[in-house]
Design a protein around this motif. Structure first.
Motif, mmCIF file in Angstrom:
data_model
loop_
_atom_site.group_PDB
_atom_site.id
_atom_site.type_symbol
_atom_site.label_atom_id
_atom_site.label_comp_id
_atom_site.label_asym_id
_atom_site.label_seq_id
_atom_site.Cartn_x
_atom_site.Cartn_y
_atom_site.Cartn_z
ATOM 1 N N VAL A 186 0.837 -1.204 0.000
ATOM 2 C CA VAL A 186 0.000 0.000 0.000
ATOM 3 C C VAL A 186 0.870 1.251 0.000
ATOM 4 N N ASN A 187 1.865 1.281 0.861
ATOM 5 C CA ASN A 187 2.725 2.470 0.961
ATOM 6 C C ASN A 187 3.570 2.697 -0.289
ATOM 7 N N GLU A 188 3.724 1.646 -1.095
ATOM 8 C CA GLU A 188 4.415 1.793 -2.382
ATOM 9 C C GLU A 188 3.428 2.091 -3.517
ATOM 10 N N GLY A 189 2.134 2.170 -3.153
ATOM 11 C CA GLY A 189 1.119 2.443 -4.162
ATOM 12 C C GLY A 189 0.845 1.285 -5.080
ATOM 13 N N LYS A 190 1.181 0.076 -4.626
ATOM 14 C CA LYS A 190 1.006 -1.121 -5.457
ATOM 15 C C LYS A 190 -0.277 -1.847 -5.052
ATOM 16 N N ASN A 191 -1.161 -2.002 -6.010
ATOM 17 C CA ASN A 191 -2.467 -2.594 -5.754
ATOM 18 C C ASN A 191 -2.432 -4.115 -5.802
ATOM 19 N N ILE B 155 -9.900 -2.443 -7.374
ATOM 20 C CA ILE B 155 -9.297 -1.114 -7.227
ATOM 21 C C ILE B 155 -8.522 -0.767 -8.497
ATOM 22 N N ILE B 156 -8.658 0.479 -8.930
ATOM 23 C CA ILE B 156 -7.903 0.944 -10.092
ATOM 24 C C ILE B 156 -6.484 1.278 -9.643
ATOM 25 N N ASP B 157 -5.500 0.671 -10.281
ATOM 26 C CA ASP B 157 -4.113 0.780 -9.835
ATOM 27 C C ASP B 157 -3.633 2.217 -9.678
ATOM 28 N N ASN B 158 -3.883 3.035 -10.700
ATOM 29 C CA ASN B 158 -3.338 4.401 -10.639
ATOM 30 C C ASN B 158 -4.055 5.278 -9.619
#
Length: 438
Positions: free
Chosen positions: A55-60, A65-68
């Motif tokens: 989550v903290n790396e923004g990786k879904n 959930i939409i990745d970007n």
């Protein structure tokens, strides 16, 4: 209106409240994302370091959930995750979205809920809202959580607010997501309900429907899933009878659903999957015994649905025998490991029980799923094989999950025997002599 309630409602309206979500799985992470998208600062809590890191790396890692979107929220500082529950002291409202599995005896295991409550209890503060979203038996919020939080000396409805709002996540649903699915909310007091309802109205687009107590909201969720459990059991029982009578149950259902009222189509299959429908009715069954009441219809439905994986394997054995082959030593290719089509969720997937019964009878098992490259079950690892290679080698192919990306024309063409438990090959015109349905 109390000053604490007035303050929290004001913070929710102007988006200055800081929100927390405990449990960053299929329910918690989408909820955290929607809260952040609504303009709130959100902290996600989880005991798994890997999830927090992703989550903290923004990786879904959740399909809905939409990745970007996740990456953007993390980059902007709207959403962050941690394993440190001391940050609960900084949030104005927190939702508990942790698993509620069954134990070996099919009794409720609410240890994740209790552990989450104990972690929150250490940092609870006046004016705080806590909402349980995990599906559980009626009474959990008031009988289990409320006493834990009141051990601090704070009083529910006066010093803090407590409510239950059942999750209604349907992985893979293209129409209804967390954002637009109607929400049911029941608080321990009227003020608790009002504050919790304001929270969801500040975040979601779906209607927020208020009920009189947490117990009503808890029972409502059980009713939703018991309804599906019972109707799927009826479809499965009809499938078993239709098989004996040489009638196509799927054709029967298609005919029945032409009636514009009084009938809702449910379909048979190799067993129930997902976290809710196979498990939740057992929560009610367990709680009902406290009142010396037996939920007979629900219990029988569970028995019917639990029997389907074995029924599938028995039919597969008969099909092999019909083609002068034994199950022992045969190569069985299972198509689809997810519990429903077009997702990567394997929770309670029927393939697991099907595999157990196949291996008990000496089958050599292979599987293919475009969404699931590998999985482990009872200490054994399974890796998705190349579809064309698997089809060439298999003595029998069993469709467990009807993924829409499969080329069923080609699958039927290359199969020696095709056992379709989902009516996935309905539109296939050629080589239908190879197809056998549930």
């Amino acid at each position: 209106m109390s000053q604490l309630k007035r303050n929290l409602i004001s913070k929710l309206k102007n988006r200055t409240a800081k929100l927390g979500v405990v449990g960053l799985g299929y329910v918690g992470l989408p909820l955290a994302v929607e809260k952040a998208k609504a303009g709130f600062q959100v902290i996600g809590f989880d005991v798994q370091d890997k999830k927090v890191q992703l989550v903290n790396e923004g990786k879904n890692y959740i399909g809905d959930i939409i990745d970007n979107e996740l990456e953007d929220l993390v980059r902007k500082g709207q959403l962050k995750a941690t394993t440190d529950f001391s940050f609960v002291s900084q949030v104005d409202a927190v939702a508990i979205c942790v698993p509620t599995p069954l134990d070996l005896y099919k009794q409720p295991d609410i240890s994740y809920v209790v552990n989450s409550a104990r972690s929150i209890e250490k940092y609870i503060h006046r004016g705080m809202l806590i909402v349980l979203e995990s599906t559980t038996y009626p009474g959990t919020t008031e009988e289990v959580l409320k006493p834990i939080f009141e051990e601090t000396g704070l009083k529910c409805g006066k010093d803090f607010f407590l409510a239950f709002s059942p999750e209604r996540v349907d992985p893979g649903n293209k129409q209804f997501k967390t954002k637009n699915t109607p929400k049911v909310v029941g608080g321990c007091t009227e003020e608790c309900t009002e504050v919790a309802a304001m929270l969801y109205r500040s975040v979601l687009e779906g209607e927020v429907y208020v009920v009189s107590s947490p117990a009503v909201a808890e029972m409502e969720k059980i009713l939703e899933n018991a309804f599906r459990n019972i109707n799927i059991a009826l479809a499965n029982e009809m499938a078993i009878l239709c098989k004996k009578m040489n009638i196509d149950v799927f054709e029967v259902i298609d005919a029945a659903k032409t009636k514009p009222y009084g009938f809702m189509a449910f379909y048979p299959g190799p067993g129930l999957g997902g976290h809710c429908i196979p498990l939740d009715p057992y929560y009610l069954e367990w709680k009902a015994k406290e009142y010396d009441f037996h939920t007979r219809l629900i219990e029988v439905s569970g028995e019917i649905n639990d029997r389907m994986p074995e029924f599938v394997v028995e039919n597969a054995m008969k099909l092999l025998n019909k083609h002068k082959k034994a199950m022992n030593g045969s190569i069985v290719l299972l198509l689809g490991a997810a519990y429903k089509n077009d997702i990567d969720d394997m929770r309670e997937s029927p393939i697991l029980k099907v595999i157990e019964h196949l291996e008990e009878n000496g089958a050599n098992i292979q599987f293919n799923d475009p969404y699931i490259p590998q999985f482990s079950h009872k200490g054994k690892s399974y890796k998705s094989v190349d579809l064309d290679v698997g089809l060439d080698k298999a003595d029998i192919v069993i469709i467990i999950t009807n993924h829409s990306c499969y080329d069923y024309e080609n699958i039927v063409k290359k199969s020696k025997i095709l056992y379709d438990t989902r009516n996935a090959t309905k539109e296939v015109k050629e080589n239908r002599e190879k197809i056998y349905k549930l």
